[in-house]
Design a protein around this motif. Structure first.
Motif, short mmCIF file in Angstrom:
data_model
loop_
_atom_site.label_atom_id
_atom_site.label_comp_id
_atom_site.label_asym_id
_atom_site.label_seq_id
_atom_site.Cartn_x
_atom_site.Cartn_y
_atom_site.Cartn_z
N GLU A 121 1.02 -0.78 0.31
CA GLU A 121 -0.61 -0.23 0.22
C GLU A 121 1.30 1.20 0.15
O GLU A 121 0.18 2.07 -0.25
CB GLU A 121 -1.58 0.09 1.27
CG GLU A 121 -2.03 -1.15 1.05
CD GLU A 121 -2.83 -1.56 2.42
OE1 GLU A 121 -2.73 -0.12 3.47
OE2 GLU A 121 -3.76 -2.29 2.95
N GLY A 122 2.27 1.21 0.10
CA GLY A 122 3.19 2.09 0.27
C GLY A 122 3.03 3.66 1.48
O GLY A 122 3.47 4.29 1.93
N THR A 123 2.57 2.46 2.60
CA THR A 123 2.85 3.16 4.17
C THR A 123 4.08 2.95 4.23
O THR A 123 4.23 1.77 4.96
CB THR A 123 1.35 2.57 4.33
OG1 THR A 123 0.38 2.29 4.16
CG2 THR A 123 1.35 3.42 6.36
N LYS A 124 4.33 3.86 4.80
CA LYS A 124 5.88 3.96 5.61
C LYS A 124 6.05 4.22 6.67
O LYS A 124 5.75 5.80 6.92
CB LYS A 124 7.09 4.20 4.55
CG LYS A 124 7.24 3.85 3.16
CD LYS A 124 8.09 4.41 2.63
CE LYS A 124 8.59 3.56 0.82
NZ LYS A 124 9.79 4.45 0.40
N SER A 125 6.54 4.07 7.97
CA SER A 125 6.78 4.74 9.12
C SER A 125 8.30 4.32 9.86
O SER A 125 8.74 3.60 9.42
CB SER A 125 5.73 4.07 10.06
OG SER A 125 4.84 4.30 9.40
N ILE A 126 8.37 5.14 10.48
CA ILE A 126 10.08 5.48 11.21
C ILE A 126 9.68 4.75 12.20
O ILE A 126 8.56 5.33 13.43
CB ILE A 126 10.34 6.27 11.36
CG1 ILE A 126 10.37 6.87 9.74
CG2 ILE A 126 12.18 6.61 11.95
CD1 ILE A 126 12.04 8.38 9.69
N VAL A 127 10.25 3.71 12.81
CA VAL A 127 9.80 2.81 14.54
C VAL A 127 11.59 2.57 14.59
O VAL A 127 12.49 2.17 13.93
CB VAL A 127 9.58 1.86 14.12
CG1 VAL A 127 8.95 0.73 15.24
CG2 VAL A 127 8.19 1.70 13.06
N VAL A 128 11.58 2.82 15.89
CA VAL A 128 12.48 2.54 16.44
C VAL A 128 12.15 1.09 17.36
O VAL A 128 11.26 1.53 17.95
CB VAL A 128 12.27 3.94 18.07
CG1 VAL A 128 14.14 3.17 18.82
CG2 VAL A 128 13.32 4.92 17.44
N PHE A 129 12.97 -0.10 16.84
CA PHE A 129 12.95 -1.06 17.88
C PHE A 129 14.04 -0.94 19.15
O PHE A 129 15.30 -0.78 19.13
CB PHE A 129 13.16 -2.40 16.80
CG PHE A 129 12.21 -2.82 16.20
CD1 PHE A 129 11.17 -3.11 16.36
CD2 PHE A 129 12.12 -1.72 14.62
CE1 PHE A 129 10.00 -3.61 15.29
CE2 PHE A 129 11.18 -1.64 13.64
CZ PHE A 129 9.96 -2.90 13.90
N GLU A 130 13.95 -2.00 19.99
CA GLU A 130 14.45 -2.01 21.40
C GLU A 130 14.69 -3.39 21.42
O GLU A 130 13.60 -4.28 21.89
CB GLU A 130 14.17 -1.70 22.46
CG GLU A 130 14.48 -1.99 23.76
CD GLU A 130 14.77 -1.36 24.80
OE1 GLU A 130 14.98 -0.08 24.82
OE2 GLU A 130 14.72 -2.03 25.91
N TYR A 131 16.21 -4.80 20.96
CA TYR A 131 16.01 -5.82 21.01
C TYR A 131 15.90 -6.65 21.81
O TYR A 131 16.73 -5.98 22.58
CB TYR A 131 16.72 -6.11 19.47
CG TYR A 131 15.76 -6.15 18.71
CD1 TYR A 131 14.62 -6.74 17.50
CD2 TYR A 131 16.61 -4.97 17.35
CE1 TYR A 131 14.78 -6.57 16.33
CE2 TYR A 131 15.43 -4.51 16.84
CZ TYR A 131 14.53 -5.58 15.49
OH TYR A 131 14.47 -5.49 14.90
N HIS A 132 15.72 -7.02 23.03
CA HIS A 132 16.62 -7.61 24.11
C HIS A 132 16.59 -9.42 24.10
O HIS A 132 16.06 -9.92 22.95
CB HIS A 132 15.40 -7.89 25.19
CG HIS A 132 15.13 -6.62 25.87
ND1 HIS A 132 14.89 -6.53 27.06
CD2 HIS A 132 15.15 -5.68 25.28
CE1 HIS A 132 14.96 -4.88 27.31
NE2 HIS A 132 14.82 -4.81 25.65
N ILE A 133 17.96 -9.95 23.77
CA ILE A 133 17.81 -11.25 24.55
C ILE A 133 18.09 -11.96 25.57
O ILE A 133 19.33 -11.51 26.28
CB ILE A 133 19.73 -11.70 23.31
CG1 ILE A 133 19.52 -11.14 21.88
CG2 ILE A 133 19.94 -13.20 23.04
CD1 ILE A 133 20.24 -11.66 21.53
N ALA A 134 17.29 -12.49 26.31
CA ALA A 134 17.82 -12.77 27.85
C ALA A 134 17.26 -14.40 27.72
O ALA A 134 17.20 -14.92 26.32
CB ALA A 134 16.29 -12.45 28.16
N TYR A 135 17.73 -14.91 28.98
CA TYR A 135 17.96 -16.66 28.98
C TYR A 135 16.11 -16.87 29.54
O TYR A 135 15.89 -16.19 30.74
CB TYR A 135 18.93 -17.25 29.67
CG TYR A 135 19.43 -18.48 29.70
CD1 TYR A 135 19.24 -19.07 28.93
CD2 TYR A 135 19.04 -18.63 30.89
CE1 TYR A 135 19.34 -20.63 29.23
CE2 TYR A 135 18.67 -20.41 31.27
CZ TYR A 135 19.44 -21.20 29.94
OH TYR A 135 19.04 -22.22 30.61
#
Length: 235
Positions: A121-135
């Motif tokens: 559809e051509g909709t774009k957004s700027i998104v901030v991701f916060e990734y976590h790697i845990a046990y």
């Protein structure tokens, strides 16, 4: 119990009500081990098997709650090596610690991405991701979970994320992505479900110098998390 040192303090999105399709088969990746597991072809092969096996019979932590050869101490060793490599190439991974917890070490990374809806559809957004790697102690495996914020500061909901990620545009794949409490922070995060991670880890335990990196090489393409070559070379 003390707070998390240097951990992000933002609140994750509220719990969602998402329908997940029932499990279908009991396919696994355990039989797909190869000594050449870090090549693009190998990563692609195991990735496809992971996507397929995620629909298999869900393993409960009560079914097998030992560490399966990959205990917490090994996990901490692996993520510290990831952070060391990251520091050298300025990739942004940071070690976090929550004292008083048996699984209190985890790593985090923030990155901005421009997302476009997979529907075209051509909709774009700027998104901030916060990734976590845990046990995850119950499953005895690492888990990758994340939260994301849109430009207006609101959380990216799971339904929205699936619209932007073609890997999850098909409802069949929703069984691989769910919302679970963070293993350490105990707040809801979008999470690649750990029920099949053990089988992926078993492929790499005897072959990789850093099984966490090898596991990441399989799952990172699903969530558009870039894994630099420096990490793969360390395996």
């Amino acid at each position: 119990m003390s707070g998390v040192e240097s951990a992000a303090t933002r609140t994750a999105s509220p719990p969602l009500s998402v329908s997940v399709r029932p499990a279908r088969t009991d396919e696994t990746v355990a039989g797909s081990a190869s000594s050449n597991f870090t090549t693009p072809e190998r990563v692609g092969e195991v990735s496809r098997n992971y996507q397929t096996s995620a629909h298999g019979q869900t393993m409960s932590p009560d079914d097998d709650n030992d560490d399966g050869g990959f205990g917490y101490e090994k996990f901490v060793e692996c993520i510290k090596k990831i952070v060391a490599i990251s520091d050298g190439i300025r990739d942004g991974w940071q070690l976090q610690t929550k004292e008083g917890w048996d699984n209190g070490h985890f790593i985090t990374k923030k990155v901005s991405q421009i997302l476009e809806k997979s529907s075209g559809e051509g909709t774009k957004s700027i998104v901030v991701f916060e990734y976590h790697i845990a046990y995850n102690i119950n499953y005895g495996v690492p888990v990758l979970c994340f939260v994301a914020w849109k430009q207006d500061g609101s959380s990216l909901q799971m339904e929205e994320y699936c619209e932007y990620n073609e890997n999850f545009s098909n409802s069949d794949v929703l069984s691989t992505l769910t919302q679970l409490d963070h293993p350490v922070l105990c707040r809801p995060f979008l999470t690649l479900h750990p029920c099949r991670t053990r089988e992926i880890m078993d492929v790499f335990l005897s072959k990789s110098k850093n099984p966490v990196v090898s596991w990441l090489s399989v799952i990172s393409p699903f969530i558009n998390l870039k894994l630099e070559d420096e990490y793969i070379k360390a395996c």
